[in-house]
Design a protein around this motif. Structure first.
Motif, PDB file in Angstrom:
ATOM      1  N   MET A   1       0.842  -1.194   0.000  1.00  0.00           N
ATOM      2  CA  MET A   1       0.000   0.000   0.000  1.00  0.00           C
ATOM      3  C   MET A   1       0.877   1.243   0.000  1.00  0.00           C
ATOM      4  O   MET A   1       1.935   1.268   0.612  1.00  0.00           O
ATOM      5  CB  MET A   1      -0.915   0.003   1.230  1.00  0.00           C
ATOM      6  N   ALA A   2       0.440   2.289  -0.708  1.00  0.00           N
ATOM      7  CA  ALA A   2       1.229   3.513  -0.810  1.00  0.00           C
ATOM      8  C   ALA A   2       1.263   4.250   0.523  1.00  0.00           C
ATOM      9  O   ALA A   2       0.259   4.338   1.238  1.00  0.00           O
ATOM     10  CB  ALA A   2       0.644   4.411  -1.898  1.00  0.00           C
ATOM     11  N   LEU A   3       2.417   4.770   0.845  1.00  0.00           N
ATOM     12  CA  LEU A   3       2.592   5.545   2.067  1.00  0.00           C
ATOM     13  C   LEU A   3       1.849   6.872   1.944  1.00  0.00           C
ATOM     14  O   LEU A   3       1.956   7.571   0.944  1.00  0.00           O
ATOM     15  CB  LEU A   3       4.082   5.803   2.294  1.00  0.00           C
ATOM     16  N   GLN A   4       1.090   7.223   2.971  1.00  0.00           N
ATOM     17  CA  GLN A   4       0.361   8.487   2.998  1.00  0.00           C
ATOM     18  C   GLN A   4       1.199   9.514   3.756  1.00  0.00           C
ATOM     19  O   GLN A   4       1.311   9.459   4.985  1.00  0.00           O
ATOM     20  CB  GLN A   4      -0.999   8.297   3.662  1.00  0.00           C
ATOM     21  N   LEU A   5       1.790  10.452   3.019  1.00  0.00           N
ATOM     22  CA  LEU A   5       2.720  11.398   3.623  1.00  0.00           C
ATOM     23  C   LEU A   5       2.048  12.307   4.652  1.00  0.00           C
ATOM     24  O   LEU A   5       2.617  12.586   5.711  1.00  0.00           O
ATOM     25  CB  LEU A   5       3.383  12.245   2.529  1.00  0.00           C
ATOM     26  N   GLY A   6       0.847  12.787   4.338  1.00  0.00           N
ATOM     27  CA  GLY A   6       0.155  13.663   5.276  1.00  0.00           C
ATOM     28  C   GLY A   6      -0.109  12.968   6.597  1.00  0.00           C
ATOM     29  O   GLY A   6       0.096  13.538   7.679  1.00  0.00           O
ATOM     30  N   GLY A 174       8.565  -0.028  -2.786  1.00  0.00           N
ATOM     31  CA  GLY A 174       7.319   0.523  -3.307  1.00  0.00           C
ATOM     32  C   GLY A 174       7.026   1.927  -2.820  1.00  0.00           C
ATOM     33  O   GLY A 174       6.120   2.592  -3.345  1.00  0.00           O
ATOM     34  N   ASN A 175       7.772   2.389  -1.813  1.00  0.00           N
ATOM     35  CA  ASN A 175       7.535   3.732  -1.267  1.00  0.00           C
ATOM     36  C   ASN A 175       8.833   4.524  -1.118  1.00  0.00           C
ATOM     37  O   ASN A 175       8.884   5.497  -0.370  1.00  0.00           O
ATOM     38  CB  ASN A 175       6.850   3.622   0.100  1.00  0.00           C
ATOM     39  N   LYS A 178       8.826   8.370  -1.891  1.00  0.00           N
ATOM     40  CA  LYS A 178       8.196   9.170  -0.833  1.00  0.00           C
ATOM     41  C   LYS A 178       9.066   9.217   0.420  1.00  0.00           C
ATOM     42  O   LYS A 178       9.162  10.255   1.084  1.00  0.00           O
ATOM     43  CB  LYS A 178       6.819   8.601  -0.497  1.00  0.00           C
ATOM     44  N   LEU A 179       9.698   8.108   0.745  1.00  0.00           N
ATOM     45  CA  LEU A 179      10.546   8.066   1.938  1.00  0.00           C
ATOM     46  C   LEU A 179      11.803   8.915   1.780  1.00  0.00           C
ATOM     47  O   LEU A 179      12.439   9.281   2.775  1.00  0.00           O
ATOM     48  CB  LEU A 179      10.932   6.622   2.255  1.00  0.00           C
ATOM     49  N   THR A 180      12.145   9.242   0.544  1.00  0.00           N
ATOM     50  CA  THR A 180      13.285  10.129   0.314  1.00  0.00           C
ATOM     51  C   THR A 180      13.067  11.475   0.994  1.00  0.00           C
ATOM     52  O   THR A 180      14.025  12.145   1.397  1.00  0.00           O
ATOM     53  CB  THR A 180      13.504  10.330  -1.197  1.00  0.00           C
ATOM     54  N   VAL A 181      11.810  11.859   1.151  1.00  0.00           N
ATOM     55  CA  VAL A 181      11.489  13.114   1.843  1.00  0.00           C
ATOM     56  C   VAL A 181      12.054  13.100   3.259  1.00  0.00           C
ATOM     57  O   VAL A 181      12.588  14.103   3.742  1.00  0.00           O
ATOM     58  CB  VAL A 181       9.958  13.331   1.878  1.00  0.00           C
ATOM     59  N   VAL A 182      11.959  11.961   3.929  1.00  0.00           N
ATOM     60  CA  VAL A 182      12.456  11.845   5.302  1.00  0.00           C
ATOM     61  C   VAL A 182      13.979  11.973   5.329  1.00  0.00           C
ATOM     62  O   VAL A 182      14.546  12.650   6.197  1.00  0.00           O
ATOM     63  CB  VAL A 182      12.022  10.509   5.927  1.00  0.00           C
ATOM     64  N   VAL A 183      14.640  11.331   4.378  1.00  0.00           N
ATOM     65  CA  VAL A 183      16.101  11.401   4.313  1.00  0.00           C
ATOM     66  C   VAL A 183      16.553  12.829   4.016  1.00  0.00           C
ATOM     67  O   VAL A 183      17.504  13.338   4.627  1.00  0.00           O
ATOM     68  CB  VAL A 183      16.640  10.428   3.245  1.00  0.00           C
ATOM     69  N   TYR A 232       6.875   3.874   9.671  1.00  0.00           N
ATOM     70  CA  TYR A 232       7.107   2.450   9.931  1.00  0.00           C
ATOM     71  C   TYR A 232       5.808   1.733  10.294  1.00  0.00           C
ATOM     72  O   TYR A 232       5.490   0.667   9.751  1.00  0.00           O
ATOM     73  CB  TYR A 232       8.127   2.298  11.061  1.00  0.00           C
ATOM     74  N   LEU A 233       5.038   2.314  11.200  1.00  0.00           N
ATOM     75  CA  LEU A 233       3.792   1.682  11.633  1.00  0.00           C
ATOM     76  C   LEU A 233       2.792   1.582  10.487  1.00  0.00           C
ATOM     77  O   LEU A 233       2.098   0.573  10.340  1.00  0.00           O
ATOM     78  CB  LEU A 233       3.186   2.472  12.797  1.00  0.00           C
ATOM     79  N   GLN A 234       2.734   2.634   9.698  1.00  0.00           N
ATOM     80  CA  GLN A 234       1.802   2.626   8.571  1.00  0.00           C
ATOM     81  C   GLN A 234       2.141   1.519   7.584  1.00  0.00           C
ATOM     82  O   GLN A 234       1.259   0.765   7.150  1.00  0.00           O
ATOM     83  CB  GLN A 234       1.845   3.993   7.876  1.00  0.00           C
ATOM     84  N   LEU A 235       3.411   1.385   7.243  1.00  0.00           N
ATOM     85  CA  LEU A 235       3.819   0.369   6.274  1.00  0.00           C
ATOM     86  C   LEU A 235       3.791  -1.024   6.888  1.00  0.00           C
ATOM     87  O   LEU A 235       3.426  -1.996   6.219  1.00  0.00           O
ATOM     88  CB  LEU A 235       5.219   0.691   5.748  1.00  0.00           C
TER      89      LEU A 235
END
Length: 259
Positions: A1-6, A174-175, A178-183, A232-235
């Motif tokens: 499932m796609a990570l929801q950034l908001g 798969g995400n 989007k996770l690059t935003v955190v890095v 982490y919890l979401q994924l």
């Protein structure tokens, strides 16, 4: 499932604005100051005596101990920081209602094994990301994203460092864009605190610079880890093959809805 950034950012902020977040901030500040002081003192302790006095006036926080003692303090602080991040990961991955408490078992459950895995795996991640950054930069960003959840796999799921690296790699699949935003956010935090420290050093206030930069970075990095915990919890909760017996006993969506 796609990570929801908001959802990731909002839930991460809520996790940090709790009693747990305040305790974690205080702990990280102490650790960062210990690292700063031990490094500064070691540098002053190992330079020639004729240069030590002048250097001591510009280097910031130091302790009245030898370079050897400062080095030992630095190594001890590295172990302490691994213990801290085990507790941080477990604390922030709990259901939101539980973040008003800070039970001792966050730091007692399989602590030795988790700390060792954190030290060994953390060294592997650090070296891999550093080499990747040196090789055209992008490989380092990619590896940082892939291993973003390593500390949670070690601490929350009680995995060994090899299994934790694989688990983090799988969770990020798969995400990763989007996770690059955190890095990138992590890099921005480092740049901001570094800039503040440089300004204060130029103003002739290295001690104030150490105190201010470590305080700012502690606040921002605890916030960052709260956001990472939410991701982490979401994924994890959306992963059909994921861990199903962790500290968090209910899906994140239900937890948020109950607030």
């Amino acid at each position: 499932m796609a990570l929801q950034l908001g959802r990731m950012f909002s839930d991460g902020i809520r996790r940090v604005l709790t009693r747990t977040g305040g305790i974690l901030f205080a702990g990280l500040l102490v650790i960062q100051l210990l690292v700063q002081v031990s490094i500064n003192t070691a540098v002053v302790g190992f330079v020639p005596p004729e240069a030590a006095g002048e250097l001591g006036e510009t280097i910031g926080l130091t302790l009245p101990v030898s370079g050897t003692v400062a080095t030992a303090l630095f190594l001890a602080t590295l172990v302490l920081s691994s213990v801290y991040f085990v507790g941080l990961s477990r604390a922030l991955a709990r259901p939101l209602p539980e973040l008003s408490t800070f039970p001792a078992d966050l730091f007692t459950r399989r602590l030795g094994r988790a700390t060792l895995s954190m030290l060994v795996g953390g060294a592997i991640v650090t070296v891999s990301v550093t080499v990747g950054l040196m090789l055209f930069f992008l490989p380092g960003i990619f590896l940082a994203v892939c291993f973003l959840f390593f500390i949670f796999a070690v601490s929350v799921e009680d995995r060994g460092f090899v299994d934790a690296l694989k688990r983090s790699w799988g969770l990020s699949r798969g995400n990763r864009l989007k996770l690059t935003v955190v890095v990138i956010l992590s890099g921005v935090i480092g740049a901001v605190t570094g800039a503040v420290g440089s300004v204060l050093d130029l103003a002739g206030s290295p001690v104030v610079g150490d105190l201010v930069t470590n305080t700012i970075s502690s606040v921002l990095f605890v916030l960052l880890y709260g956001i990472m915990a939410a991701a982490y919890l979401q994924l994890r909760d959306d992963d059909e093959d994921g861990f199903d017996g962790s500290v968090t006993s209910q899906p994140l969506g239900n937890t948020v809805a109950d607030q």
